[in-house]
Scaffold this motif. Sequence first.
Motif, PDB file in Angstrom:
ATOM      1  N   LEU A  50      -1.706  10.068  -5.682  1.00 20.15           N
ATOM      2  CA  LEU A  50      -1.458   8.887  -4.832  1.00 20.15           C
ATOM      3  C   LEU A  50      -2.766   8.168  -4.475  1.00 20.15           C
ATOM      4  O   LEU A  50      -2.963   7.716  -3.345  1.00 20.15           O
ATOM      5  N   GLY A 108       1.728  -1.435  -6.684  1.00 22.88           N
ATOM      6  CA  GLY A 108       1.294  -1.162  -5.305  1.00 22.88           C
ATOM      7  C   GLY A 108       2.311  -1.528  -4.255  1.00 22.88           C
ATOM      8  O   GLY A 108       2.065  -1.389  -3.066  1.00 22.88           O
ATOM      9  N   ARG A 109       3.483  -2.011  -4.673  1.00 26.24           N
ATOM     10  CA  ARG A 109       4.477  -2.461  -3.698  1.00 26.24           C
ATOM     11  C   ARG A 109       5.615  -1.473  -3.537  1.00 26.24           C
ATOM     12  O   ARG A 109       6.552  -1.731  -2.797  1.00 26.24           O
ATOM     13  N   HIS A 110       5.547  -0.358  -4.243  1.00 27.29           N
ATOM     14  CA  HIS A 110       6.668   0.586  -4.225  1.00 27.29           C
ATOM     15  C   HIS A 110       6.295   1.879  -3.515  1.00 27.29           C
ATOM     16  O   HIS A 110       5.128   2.128  -3.232  1.00 27.29           O
ATOM     17  N   SER A 111       7.323   2.705  -3.332  1.00 25.64           N
ATOM     18  CA  SER A 111       7.090   4.009  -2.704  1.00 25.64           C
ATOM     19  C   SER A 111       6.458   4.957  -3.726  1.00 25.64           C
ATOM     20  O   SER A 111       6.373   4.642  -4.919  1.00 25.64           O
ATOM     21  N   ALA A 112       6.055   6.119  -3.230  1.00 27.14           N
ATOM     22  CA  ALA A 112       5.394   7.103  -4.100  1.00 27.14           C
ATOM     23  C   ALA A 112       6.299   7.552  -5.239  1.00 27.14           C
ATOM     24  O   ALA A 112       5.813   7.922  -6.305  1.00 27.14           O
TER      25      ALA A 112
ATOM     26  N   GLU B  70       5.097  -8.808   1.712  1.00 28.30           N
ATOM     27  CA  GLU B  70       3.720  -9.133   1.318  1.00 28.30           C
ATOM     28  C   GLU B  70       2.736  -8.654   2.390  1.00 28.30           C
ATOM     29  O   GLU B  70       1.662  -8.116   2.074  1.00 28.30           O
ATOM     30  N   THR B  73       2.321  -4.938   2.106  1.00 27.47           N
ATOM     31  CA  THR B  73       1.461  -4.612   0.955  1.00 27.47           C
ATOM     32  C   THR B  73      -0.009  -4.834   1.301  1.00 27.47           C
ATOM     33  O   THR B  73      -0.869  -4.014   0.986  1.00 27.47           O
ATOM     34  N   HIS B  77      -3.442  -2.299   1.900  1.00 24.86           N
ATOM     35  CA  HIS B  77      -4.520  -2.584   0.939  1.00 24.86           C
ATOM     36  C   HIS B  77      -4.007  -2.538  -0.492  1.00 24.86           C
ATOM     37  O   HIS B  77      -4.669  -2.010  -1.395  1.00 24.86           O
ATOM     38  N   GLY B  78      -2.802  -3.057  -0.710  1.00 29.14           N
ATOM     39  CA  GLY B  78      -2.247  -3.162  -2.057  1.00 29.14           C
ATOM     40  C   GLY B  78      -1.692  -1.861  -2.602  1.00 29.14           C
ATOM     41  O   GLY B  78      -1.328  -1.801  -3.768  1.00 29.14           O
ATOM     42  N   SER B  79      -1.623  -0.808  -1.796  1.00 27.56           N
ATOM     43  CA  SER B  79      -1.150   0.497  -2.292  1.00 27.56           C
ATOM     44  C   SER B  79      -0.118   1.079  -1.312  1.00 27.56           C
ATOM     45  O   SER B  79      -0.421   2.047  -0.604  1.00 27.56           O
ATOM     46  N   VAL B  80       1.064   0.518  -1.309  1.00 23.67           N
ATOM     47  CA  VAL B  80       2.100   0.957  -0.363  1.00 23.67           C
ATOM     48  C   VAL B  80       2.406   2.446  -0.549  1.00 23.67           C
ATOM     49  O   VAL B  80       2.594   3.189   0.416  1.00 23.67           O
ATOM     50  N   TYR B  81       2.436   2.884  -1.832  1.00 21.44           N
ATOM     51  CA  TYR B  81       2.776   4.277  -2.130  1.00 21.44           C
ATOM     52  C   TYR B  81       1.837   5.270  -1.445  1.00 21.44           C
ATOM     53  O   TYR B  81       2.230   6.373  -1.099  1.00 21.44           O
ATOM     54  N   ALA B  82       0.566   4.854  -1.234  1.00 21.95           N
ATOM     55  CA  ALA B  82      -0.405   5.762  -0.622  1.00 21.95           C
ATOM     56  C   ALA B  82      -0.172   5.905   0.878  1.00 21.95           C
ATOM     57  O   ALA B  82      -0.774   6.755   1.524  1.00 21.95           O
ATOM     58  N   ARG B 111      13.553  10.168   2.852  1.00 23.45           N
ATOM     59  CA  ARG B 111      12.242  10.286   2.214  1.00 23.45           C
ATOM     60  C   ARG B 111      11.471   8.974   2.132  1.00 23.45           C
ATOM     61  O   ARG B 111      10.299   8.971   1.797  1.00 23.45           O
ATOM     62  N   ALA B 112      12.144   7.857   2.378  1.00 17.93           N
ATOM     63  CA  ALA B 112      11.436   6.573   2.297  1.00 17.93           C
ATOM     64  C   ALA B 112      12.144   5.540   3.167  1.00 17.93           C
ATOM     65  O   ALA B 112      13.332   5.676   3.457  1.00 17.93           O
ATOM     66  N   ARG B 114      13.673   2.099   3.143  1.00 18.79           N
ATOM     67  CA  ARG B 114      14.168   1.211   2.086  1.00 18.79           C
ATOM     68  C   ARG B 114      13.904  -0.251   2.391  1.00 18.79           C
ATOM     69  O   ARG B 114      13.570  -1.033   1.530  1.00 18.79           O
TER      70      ARG B 114
END
Lengths: 160, 309
Positions: A50, A108-112, B70, B73, B77-82, B111-112, B114
């Motif tokens: 990640l 970069g807009r999605h979940s892990a 936006e 995001t 810093h452009g890394s939502v998953y982190a 877990r997330a 939505r």
Amino acid sequence: MLRLAGAALIFAASLAAGLCAAGMYRTRVIQLEAFHSLIVHIGRQIDSCLVPLDRIYAAYRDPVLERCGFLAELRRSGGEAALSACGYRLLLSDTEIHELTAFFMGLGRHSAEEEPRHCAYFSARIGELAEKARGELAAKTRLCRAFGMLLGIMLAVILL
Amino acid sequence: MIEKTLLPTIVEVCLPAHITARIYTLAENGRLHAAEINEIRLRTGRPATVTCEGKNIPLGESVTVAELAECVTRLCHGSVYAHGDTIRVGYIQAGDGIRVGVCGTLAADGRAVREITSLNIRVPHIIRGVCDRILRLCYEAPSIKPILIYSPPGVGKTTLLRDLAARLGGELTRRVVLIDTRGELYLPEMFKETLCDVLIGYGRAAGIEIATRTLSPEVIICDELGDSEEVRQILSAASAGIPIIATAHASSVTELMAKPNIRMLHENGIFRGYAGISRENVNGMLSRCFTCSYTPHDSAFSEHEPCCV
């Protein structure tokens, strides 16, 4: 004598243009493969650790993408902006640019869980395009060279 | 003495342009002070507001789903998953002490998130010198006394604690361990000349344990004490002779002592005193100066009104 020299010059110029076109096509394939490697790398970094994008970009090295200025722009302002800023130095087709833009727009807009799938999808798409382009490389190189040579011969004959 | 900051750059960059423009228009018209903004709230299809000096001020604008996405995001810093772990529990650490509360729909498996429907961007402030009164209570060279600072939410505990940590670790050159669970205490520009070690993103209990075992601090500072594991670790740190300065939500000492975990700490003599803070009301306006009341540990807190210092 002068006419003969002119015909030789025209022949050489046409041959060089053919070789140049073949070289450009080869560069396009290399660039596409470099983008494919970048997408695979991003996907692995996200999937395994990640790692945030800015850190992935900072650590990534690729001479092809460095040379065309894409990596520097990527680190500065992100993928979409880098594609439009370096567009004139990229020899990719509209379809390929469109796919890469779609990749960077969604990155970069999605979940892990979703992000590796996003990378995998575009890795497959760009991989297919790169493979197809690589497969056509030998034939297109021959075609460009032959076309350049034939054009040169034709123009030389007309001049003579 | 009081140093005010403008809207942080990251907040300006992340907000939709029309919201930023609206905030500055209101500031120019004198309807709000940009440097006094505590929170900016964005809601999809509903009015965005700023909380300024305790008042909610509607901006007369709302944001779309795409604008909010936006904004998220950019805050990540452009890394939502982190940031998935913190988004799931309701916040984003945007860096530079900015914590963003996240509200939305949790997926069925938990877990997330939505769909994010609103954001609460908390704007940190640097107010140098705001901890002077608390510092006089807790610092008596060369020793640091453990105290618990309490107030209702939104009064400025975090601002005060940040200043206190910077003073103790800076001009007083003490080894401070700052436990910043939600990434809102530590501001790099404020701590660059200090001896503070900062544990960011650690739970308080884990942070106190790490600090006690490995960092050899002269004081541990953390925000918003609460659960029983934290209490256990604080007791352990206290037995190692490390003072703790912490905060808790309460509007009075009586209310504070109604919390079983705080009560347990009190009964074990962990804190030497309890300092309550509130904002001064000057000419009908809440100011950024804090008043502080102090109840020493050995006073019968339930029978005495706290004295102002």
